[in-house]
Design a protein around this motif. Sequence first.
Motif, PDB file in Angstrom:
ATOM      1  N   ALA A 100      -1.538  63.111 -22.483  1.00 12.20           N
ATOM      2  CA  ALA A 100      -2.887  62.544 -22.392  1.00 12.20           C
ATOM      3  C   ALA A 100      -3.541  62.574 -23.766  1.00 12.20           C
ATOM      4  O   ALA A 100      -3.282  63.475 -24.565  1.00 12.20           O
ATOM      5  N   MET A 101      -4.405  61.585 -24.012  1.00  7.98           N
ATOM      6  CA  MET A 101      -5.114  61.524 -25.288  1.00  7.98           C
ATOM      7  C   MET A 101      -6.385  60.704 -25.125  1.00  7.98           C
ATOM      8  O   MET A 101      -6.492  59.840 -24.244  1.00  7.98           O
ATOM      9  N   THR A 102      -7.358  60.990 -25.993  1.00  4.92           N
ATOM     10  CA  THR A 102      -8.616  60.248 -26.006  1.00  4.92           C
ATOM     11  C   THR A 102      -8.429  58.935 -26.757  1.00  4.92           C
ATOM     12  O   THR A 102      -7.942  58.922 -27.888  1.00  4.92           O
ATOM     13  N   VAL A 103      -8.790  57.824 -26.118  1.00  4.46           N
ATOM     14  CA  VAL A 103      -8.629  56.514 -26.746  1.00  4.46           C
ATOM     15  C   VAL A 103      -9.961  55.827 -27.017  1.00  4.46           C
ATOM     16  O   VAL A 103     -10.007  54.877 -27.796  1.00  4.46           O
ATOM     17  N   THR A 115     -13.136  57.779 -22.531  1.00  4.48           N
ATOM     18  CA  THR A 115     -11.934  57.249 -21.887  1.00  4.48           C
ATOM     19  C   THR A 115     -10.725  58.035 -22.356  1.00  4.48           C
ATOM     20  O   THR A 115     -10.509  58.203 -23.558  1.00  4.48           O
ATOM     21  N   VAL A 116      -9.946  58.508 -21.394  1.00  2.00           N
ATOM     22  CA  VAL A 116      -8.721  59.261 -21.662  1.00  2.00           C
ATOM     23  C   VAL A 116      -7.572  58.533 -20.973  1.00  2.00           C
ATOM     24  O   VAL A 116      -7.652  58.206 -19.788  1.00  2.00           O
ATOM     25  N   ASN A 117      -6.508  58.257 -21.727  1.00  2.00           N
ATOM     26  CA  ASN A 117      -5.294  57.666 -21.164  1.00  2.00           C
ATOM     27  C   ASN A 117      -4.280  58.761 -20.900  1.00  2.00           C
ATOM     28  O   ASN A 117      -4.044  59.628 -21.747  1.00  2.00           O
ATOM     29  N   CYS A 118      -3.666  58.718 -19.726  1.00  3.38           N
ATOM     30  CA  CYS A 118      -2.659  59.704 -19.377  1.00  3.38           C
ATOM     31  C   CYS A 118      -1.549  59.029 -18.578  1.00  3.38           C
ATOM     32  O   CYS A 118      -1.737  57.949 -18.012  1.00  3.38           O
ATOM     33  N   ARG A 119      -0.406  59.676 -18.580  1.00  2.00           N
ATOM     34  CA  ARG A 119       0.740  59.186 -17.806  1.00  2.00           C
ATOM     35  C   ARG A 119       1.242  60.320 -16.928  1.00  2.00           C
ATOM     36  O   ARG A 119       2.007  61.179 -17.379  1.00  2.00           O
ATOM     37  N   PRO A 120       0.816  60.371 -15.674  1.00  2.00           N
ATOM     38  CA  PRO A 120       1.258  61.448 -14.773  1.00  2.00           C
ATOM     39  C   PRO A 120       2.768  61.412 -14.562  1.00  2.00           C
ATOM     40  O   PRO A 120       3.434  60.403 -14.794  1.00  2.00           O
ATOM     41  N   PHE A 121       3.298  62.538 -14.121  1.00  2.00           N
ATOM     42  CA  PHE A 121       4.734  62.636 -13.908  1.00  2.00           C
ATOM     43  C   PHE A 121       5.204  61.689 -12.809  1.00  2.00           C
ATOM     44  O   PHE A 121       6.258  61.080 -12.932  1.00  2.00           O
ATOM     45  N   TYR A 122       4.435  61.571 -11.760  1.00  4.24           N
ATOM     46  CA  TYR A 122       4.803  60.720 -10.632  1.00  4.24           C
ATOM     47  C   TYR A 122       3.923  59.466 -10.661  1.00  4.24           C
ATOM     48  O   TYR A 122       2.864  59.414 -10.040  1.00  4.24           O
ATOM     49  N   LEU A 123       4.388  58.462 -11.418  1.00  8.25           N
ATOM     50  CA  LEU A 123       3.638  57.222 -11.582  1.00  8.25           C
ATOM     51  C   LEU A 123       4.557  56.059 -11.245  1.00  8.25           C
ATOM     52  O   LEU A 123       5.711  56.023 -11.703  1.00  8.25           O
ATOM     53  N   PRO A 124       4.111  55.097 -10.416  1.00  9.02           N
ATOM     54  CA  PRO A 124       4.970  53.947 -10.097  1.00  9.02           C
ATOM     55  C   PRO A 124       5.369  53.178 -11.359  1.00  9.02           C
ATOM     56  O   PRO A 124       4.683  53.191 -12.374  1.00  9.02           O
ATOM     57  N   ARG A 125       6.499  52.512 -11.282  1.00 10.33           N
ATOM     58  CA  ARG A 125       7.002  51.778 -12.434  1.00 10.33           C
ATOM     59  C   ARG A 125       6.100  50.629 -12.838  1.00 10.33           C
ATOM     60  O   ARG A 125       6.119  50.189 -13.985  1.00 10.33           O
ATOM     61  N   GLU A 126       5.322  50.107 -11.889  1.00  7.59           N
ATOM     62  CA  GLU A 126       4.453  48.973 -12.201  1.00  7.59           C
ATOM     63  C   GLU A 126       3.326  49.365 -13.147  1.00  7.59           C
ATOM     64  O   GLU A 126       2.716  48.490 -13.770  1.00  7.59           O
ATOM     65  N   PHE A 127       3.022  50.658 -13.248  1.00  2.58           N
ATOM     66  CA  PHE A 127       1.907  51.126 -14.072  1.00  2.58           C
ATOM     67  C   PHE A 127       2.469  51.927 -15.247  1.00  2.58           C
ATOM     68  O   PHE A 127       3.236  52.868 -15.054  1.00  2.58           O
ATOM     69  N   THR A 128       2.092  51.552 -16.447  1.00  2.00           N
ATOM     70  CA  THR A 128       2.564  52.258 -17.638  1.00  2.00           C
ATOM     71  C   THR A 128       1.630  53.386 -18.040  1.00  2.00           C
ATOM     72  O   THR A 128       2.075  54.351 -18.655  1.00  2.00           O
ATOM     73  N   VAL A 129       0.350  53.292 -17.689  1.00  2.00           N
ATOM     74  CA  VAL A 129      -0.607  54.299 -18.105  1.00  2.00           C
ATOM     75  C   VAL A 129      -1.794  54.271 -17.148  1.00  2.00           C
ATOM     76  O   VAL A 129      -2.093  53.240 -16.536  1.00  2.00           O
ATOM     77  N   VAL A 130      -2.467  55.419 -16.999  1.00  2.00           N
ATOM     78  CA  VAL A 130      -3.680  55.527 -16.182  1.00  2.00           C
ATOM     79  C   VAL A 130      -4.844  55.835 -17.119  1.00  2.00           C
ATOM     80  O   VAL A 130      -4.779  56.772 -17.923  1.00  2.00           O
ATOM     81  N   SER A 131      -5.890  55.034 -17.030  1.00  2.00           N
ATOM     82  CA  SER A 131      -7.088  55.213 -17.853  1.00  2.00           C
ATOM     83  C   SER A 131      -8.190  55.838 -17.008  1.00  2.00           C
ATOM     84  O   SER A 131      -8.533  55.317 -15.942  1.00  2.00           O
ATOM     85  N   ILE A 132      -8.722  56.958 -17.480  1.00  2.00           N
ATOM     86  CA  ILE A 132      -9.802  57.673 -16.798  1.00  2.00           C
ATOM     87  C   ILE A 132     -11.034  57.593 -17.685  1.00  2.00           C
ATOM     88  O   ILE A 132     -11.002  58.001 -18.849  1.00  2.00           O
ATOM     89  N   THR A 133     -12.123  57.065 -17.147  1.00  2.00           N
ATOM     90  CA  THR A 133     -13.356  56.873 -17.913  1.00  2.00           C
ATOM     91  C   THR A 133     -14.498  57.614 -17.231  1.00  2.00           C
ATOM     92  O   THR A 133     -14.765  57.392 -16.045  1.00  2.00           O
ATOM     93  N   ALA A 134     -15.133  58.504 -17.971  1.00  2.00           N
ATOM     94  CA  ALA A 134     -16.343  59.190 -17.499  1.00  2.00           C
ATOM     95  C   ALA A 134     -17.554  58.522 -18.139  1.00  2.00           C
ATOM     96  O   ALA A 134     -17.574  58.295 -19.357  1.00  2.00           O
ATOM     97  N   VAL A 135     -18.556  58.180 -17.327  1.00  2.00           N
ATOM     98  CA  VAL A 135     -19.716  57.402 -17.782  1.00  2.00           C
ATOM     99  C   VAL A 135     -20.994  58.128 -17.389  1.00  2.00           C
ATOM    100  O   VAL A 135     -21.107  58.655 -16.270  1.00  2.00           O
ATOM    101  N   TYR A 136     -21.955  58.166 -18.303  1.00  2.00           N
ATOM    102  CA  TYR A 136     -23.283  58.694 -18.017  1.00  2.00           C
ATOM    103  C   TYR A 136     -24.316  57.683 -18.506  1.00  2.00           C
ATOM    104  O   TYR A 136     -24.349  57.333 -19.688  1.00  2.00           O
ATOM    105  N   VAL A 137     -25.143  57.193 -17.566  1.00  2.00           N
ATOM    106  CA  VAL A 137     -26.208  56.239 -17.880  1.00  2.00           C
ATOM    107  C   VAL A 137     -27.547  56.944 -17.660  1.00  2.00           C
ATOM    108  O   VAL A 137     -27.870  57.322 -16.528  1.00  2.00           O
ATOM    109  N   PRO A 138     -28.345  57.163 -18.701  1.00  2.00           N
ATOM    110  CA  PRO A 138     -29.644  57.842 -18.533  1.00  2.00           C
ATOM    111  C   PRO A 138     -30.582  57.024 -17.642  1.00  2.00           C
ATOM    112  O   PRO A 138     -30.442  55.794 -17.512  1.00  2.00           O
TER     113      PRO A 138
END
Length: 414
Positions: A100-103, A115-138
């Motif tokens: 995982a790394m910050t992109v 936004t952090v991109n990670c590649r879990p151990f059990y990921l379907p072949r159709e997906f190369t990477v999972v993007s997780i985005t945390a958002v805060y709107v005041p």
Amino acid sequence: MVLEDPKQKKKKVGRSWRTKPLIADTKERKDRQASQTPGLQSQSCSTCRTATGLNSSIPDNVVSLEGLATFRADRSSDLSGKTRGGGLCIYINNNRCKNAMTVASYCSPDIELLTVNCRPFYLPREFTVVSITAVYVPPSANTKEAMSVLYRTISTSSILRKYLLVKLRLRLRKISAEVREEDKLCNKTSSALEYLLRYKHFSFILEALKNLEAATRLSPECCERLVGSDATGVIFTLIRSCNRSGPCMEVITFSVQILLNLSKYHLTIEAVYSVENSLETLLDLLQKYREKAGDKVAEKGGSIFTKACFLLALLLQDERRAQEVVKLPKVLDRIRSIYRLTARKHKMDEERSITRQRINASINGSFFVPPTPRKSKPPPKFAPDWVLRKDKLKDVVDPLRAIQMVAETLAIVL
């Protein structure tokens, strides 16, 4: 005296509800982990927290949890115009993902995101990477501007591009740090030429041919250096001295591929053609390996027969060379004979394939549909592998197509 109804809820008076600070929540979780079974971790892959209230004076070990990788983006007073609150944090479970790394991270008065991109151990072949985005709107933010920034940042193309660039940069740094002086292409070419010209041990010659094949495929300077050392004549001598054993066929394959790499470069193709008895050697290869036609799978490459045909087609594209070859005795008859044998074998293989498809179609209950013929396209140009161009033709791997190219360059009526 007034009695209160016990079912009636009293209205709470006091300050409004607020989120628990991340530091206090982290302490509670650490205490909870210490009281639980050792090694017991959350089953979720990631956890996101907003409004962390962290700043640069708070180190990561204060908010880190055992078994979780911490990624944080603190609020910047210069970018947001605020000195308190805000901030984002993402936890990634190491038992589920270690890559995982910050992109992307962004901070403004309207929105904060991480936004952090990670590649879990059990990921379907159709997906190369999972993007997780945390958002805060005041609460006081311009939502339209915030959504615009969010859309631009988390668009798939930009995130994947940043992720691939970061991965590529890290790999290049790692390779550059581990590279040795003898691993450089120029030094490998020098040592390979020395082995080829001086030593007669079979393993040394094979290793030298492998290095020369990679060098001539990737560098025009190495092609010119090989031609300048008169190594082309040695390569043709090696080909003529080999038999049909497995190791000798491997030597012939690398030798022909080296000559093929030289023939794709306009400054070294004449050096391949000018070697004494070069055309007779290639025709002998066609005659000797005609029944061992090449594999049609492009990844595996062609066989000796297919490579030799492709090399002849490249050498004879020049009209002067083609006229000289036509004048040689029995050359056209040999090519016609080889073409007939190859076409007969190709026809038999095609009939077997069609019969097998019809049998499988009848067993499965479906109908056999013949392939739709495609319109012929203008022939693309040949170019070395170091030339990156869309219309560049790849090496021919079909034996019938390869011998047809030789016949077309010599204008032979088949």
